[in-house]
Scaffold this active site. Structure first.
Site, PDB file in Angstrom:
ATOM      1  N   HIS A  12     -24.289  -8.842   2.476  1.00  0.00           N
ATOM      2  CA  HIS A  12     -24.779  -8.536   3.834  1.00  0.00           C
ATOM      3  C   HIS A  12     -24.945  -9.793   4.702  1.00  0.00           C
ATOM      4  O   HIS A  12     -25.745  -9.791   5.632  1.00  0.00           O
ATOM      5  CB  HIS A  12     -26.105  -7.751   3.745  1.00  0.00           C
ATOM      6  CG  HIS A  12     -27.226  -8.513   3.110  1.00  0.00           C
ATOM      7  ND1 HIS A  12     -28.179  -7.928   2.311  1.00  0.00           N
ATOM      8  CD2 HIS A  12     -27.564  -9.831   3.154  1.00  0.00           C
ATOM      9  CE1 HIS A  12     -29.047  -8.838   1.902  1.00  0.00           C
ATOM     10  NE2 HIS A  12     -28.701  -9.998   2.405  1.00  0.00           N
ATOM     11  N   HIS A  59     -35.456  -8.833   5.666  1.00  0.00           N
ATOM     12  CA  HIS A  59     -35.668 -10.280   5.523  1.00  0.00           C
ATOM     13  C   HIS A  59     -36.757 -10.741   6.484  1.00  0.00           C
ATOM     14  O   HIS A  59     -36.565 -11.682   7.256  1.00  0.00           O
ATOM     15  CB  HIS A  59     -34.376 -11.040   5.819  1.00  0.00           C
ATOM     16  CG  HIS A  59     -33.210 -10.683   4.951  1.00  0.00           C
ATOM     17  ND1 HIS A  59     -32.515  -9.502   5.068  1.00  0.00           N
ATOM     18  CD2 HIS A  59     -32.612 -11.371   3.939  1.00  0.00           C
ATOM     19  CE1 HIS A  59     -31.527  -9.478   4.171  1.00  0.00           C
ATOM     20  NE2 HIS A  59     -31.574 -10.589   3.476  1.00  0.00           N
ATOM     21  N   HIS A 194     -25.975 -16.718  -4.375  1.00  0.00           N
ATOM     22  CA  HIS A 194     -26.270 -17.642  -3.277  1.00  0.00           C
ATOM     23  C   HIS A 194     -27.705 -18.117  -3.340  1.00  0.00           C
ATOM     24  O   HIS A 194     -28.571 -17.440  -3.873  1.00  0.00           O
ATOM     25  CB  HIS A 194     -25.946 -17.058  -1.898  1.00  0.00           C
ATOM     26  CG  HIS A 194     -26.713 -15.847  -1.442  1.00  0.00           C
ATOM     27  ND1 HIS A 194     -26.732 -14.651  -2.117  1.00  0.00           N
ATOM     28  CD2 HIS A 194     -27.463 -15.635  -0.319  1.00  0.00           C
ATOM     29  CE1 HIS A 194     -27.452 -13.763  -1.436  1.00  0.00           C
ATOM     30  NE2 HIS A 194     -27.917 -14.340  -0.347  1.00  0.00           N
ATOM     31  N   GLU A 241     -30.607 -10.585  -5.012  1.00  0.00           N
ATOM     32  CA  GLU A 241     -30.306  -9.377  -4.223  1.00  0.00           C
ATOM     33  C   GLU A 241     -29.401  -8.405  -4.983  1.00  0.00           C
ATOM     34  O   GLU A 241     -29.415  -7.202  -4.726  1.00  0.00           O
ATOM     35  CB  GLU A 241     -29.603  -9.773  -2.906  1.00  0.00           C
ATOM     36  CG  GLU A 241     -30.531 -10.425  -1.902  1.00  0.00           C
ATOM     37  CD  GLU A 241     -29.797 -10.956  -0.666  1.00  0.00           C
ATOM     38  OE1 GLU A 241     -30.479 -11.287   0.300  1.00  0.00           O
ATOM     39  OE2 GLU A 241     -28.542 -11.042  -0.665  1.00  0.00           O
TER      40      GLU A 241
HETATM   41  C1  DHB Z   1     -27.074 -15.696   4.205  1.00  0.00           C
HETATM   42  C2  DHB Z   1     -27.032 -14.787   3.156  1.00  0.00           C
HETATM   43  C3  DHB Z   1     -27.986 -13.763   3.080  1.00  0.00           C
HETATM   44  O1  DHB Z   1     -28.023 -12.854   2.071  1.00  0.00           O
HETATM   45  C4  DHB Z   1     -28.951 -13.656   4.061  1.00  0.00           C
HETATM   46  O2  DHB Z   1     -29.826 -12.633   3.985  1.00  0.00           O
HETATM   47  C5  DHB Z   1     -29.017 -14.569   5.114  1.00  0.00           C
HETATM   48  C6  DHB Z   1     -28.060 -15.592   5.184  1.00  0.00           C
HETATM   49  C7  DHB Z   1     -26.060 -16.799   4.327  1.00  0.00           C
HETATM   50  O3  DHB Z   1     -25.268 -17.036   3.408  1.00  0.00           O
HETATM   51  O4  DHB Z   1     -26.028 -17.441   5.395  1.00  0.00           O
HETATM   52 FE    FE Z   2     -29.944 -11.600   2.250  1.00  0.00          FE
END
Ligand code: DHB
Ligand code: FE
Length: 285
Positions: A12, A59, A194, A241
Site C-alpha cells: 500500500h 497510519h 520494509h 504489515e
Molecule cells: C512507505 C511504505 C508504507 O507501508 C507506508 O505505510 C508508508 C510509506 C514507503 O515505502 O514509503
Molecule cells: Fe504502511
C-alpha cells in the site's frame, strides 16, 4: 450465502497512489511496477464482486495514536478519504456495506474476536492505494461497497500472525453465514519487507519475501508459527504489515489457485508485491 471469490494481496506504499494520481505510471522508474499489475487487473475486471472486505491498517491518519485498537471494523455506509497532509487523494470516497459489517461484527464477537467498532472513519493510503492497485480508473465510484477491517501493525504489541490467521478463518465462516448471495473479494494489504526509520531504514529482504509469497499460497500455517519479533527481524519494522495478508488467507479455502503475482524492489522504501488468488470452488473456477 455469501462467498469469497478471490483474495488480493498488495502493498500500500503511498507513492504508488501518488504516481497514479500524477500520471507517472509510464515513467521509467515506475513502469515495471505498474506493468506487473496488469494481469491481475485484467482478471479482476472480469470477476467483479458485490462487496470487498479490505484488511488494512491506519497510519495515524484516520485514527489518533491515543487509541490503537488491535482489531476493528467499520460499520458505516460511507468513509471519507483521509487528508494525510497533502490534501485528499483525487479518488472517490468509499461506500460502505453496513448490513454485512454488522453481520461480520456479530459473528466475530460470538467467536471471541472482540473488535472495536468505527461508525465514522477516514481511510488512508492503507486502504485507498490497494483499491487503486485493483481499479486504476474508478471514475465516480469504486467498483463495489467496502467493509474495512483494521489491524494494529504500527504499535507494539501487534497481534500475532497466528491470531491474524485465526481471525481470517472466523471471518470466512462469518461471510459464509451471511444470508444474501453476495460475491465477496477480500484484500490483504501492506508489506512486503520494509523499514522506514532507525538504524535499518531501507532494509529489504527478498529471500524472506519469496518464502512468504510461496507459503501464503501453499502453507500458511508455516507463517503463523513466526513471532512478531521474527517478522520485524526478517521483514523490517513495517514489514510486519504482512500479517494482514494472513487474515485474507484465513478467509479462503485451504487450496487456492494463484492467478498472478509480481514482486518489485523498491517502490519508495518498500518491496512492493501483488498476489491474486482465485477462491472459487474448483468446479466453477
Ligand atoms: C512507505 C511504505 C508504507 O507501508 C507506508 O505505510 C508508508 C510509506 C514507503 O515505502 O514509503
Ligand atoms: Fe504502511
Amino acid at each position: 450465502m455469501a462467498e469469497v471469490i478471490w483474495g488480493l494481496a498488495t502493498s500500500h506504499v503511498p507513492s504508488i497512489g501518488a504516481a497514479m494520481d500524477r500520471g507517472k505510471t509510464e515513467d521509467a522508474s515506475w513502469k515495471d511496477l505498474f506493468d506487473g499489475y496488469a494481469p491481475a487487473r485484467a482478471w479482476l475486471a472480469e470477476h467483479r464482486p458485490d462487496v470487498a472486505i479490505v484488511i488494512y491498517n491506519d497510519h495515524a491518519n484516520g485514527i489518533d495514536l491515543d487509541v490503537v485498537p488491535t482489531f476493528a471494523i467499520g460499520t458505516s455506509d460511507h468513509y471519507d478519504v483521509a487528508d494525510e497532509g497533502f490534501g485528499k487523494r483525487p479518488v472517490p470516497d468509499v461506500v460502505g456495506h453496513p448490513e454485512l459489517s454488522l453481520h461480520l461484527l456479530e459473528s466475530l464477537v460470538d467467536e471471541g474476536f472482540d473488535l472495536t467498532v468505527f461508525q465514522e472513519l477516514d481511510v488512508d493510503h492503507g486502504l485507498t492505494v490497494p483499491l487503486s492497485v485493483w481499479t486504476p480508473d474508478p471514475g465516480e465510484a469504486w467498483p463495489c461497497p467496502v467493509v474495512p477491517i483494521l489491524v494494529n501493525v504500527i504499535q507494539y504489541p501487534q497481534p500475532t500472525a497466528a491470531r491474524c490467521y485465526a481471525l481470517g478463518q472466523a471471518l470466512g465462516r462469518a461471510i459464509a453465514s451471511f444470508p444474501q448471495d453476495l460475491k465477496v473479494g477480500v484484500l490483504g494489504t501492506g508489506g512486503m519487507s520494509h523499514q522506514l526509520a532507525g538504524a535499518r531504514a531501507g532494509f529489504i529482504n527478498p529471500e524472506f519475501d519469496a518464502m512468504f509469497m510461496e507459503a501464503v499460497e501453499t502453507d500458511p500455517e508455516r507463517l503463523t508459527a513466526l513471532s512478531r519479533q521474527d517478522y520485524v527481524r526478517e521483514a523490517g519494522s513495517e514489514g510486519i504489515e504482512m500479517i494482514m495478508w494472513l487474515v485474507m488467507r484465513g478467509a479462503m479455502r485451504a487450496e487456492v489457485t494463484k492467478v498472478h503475482s509480481h514482486y518489485f524492489v523498491p517502490a519508495s522504501n518498500t518491496a512492493a508485491a501483488v498476489a491474486l488468488f482465485d477462491n472459487r470452488a474448483p468446479a466453477t473456477a
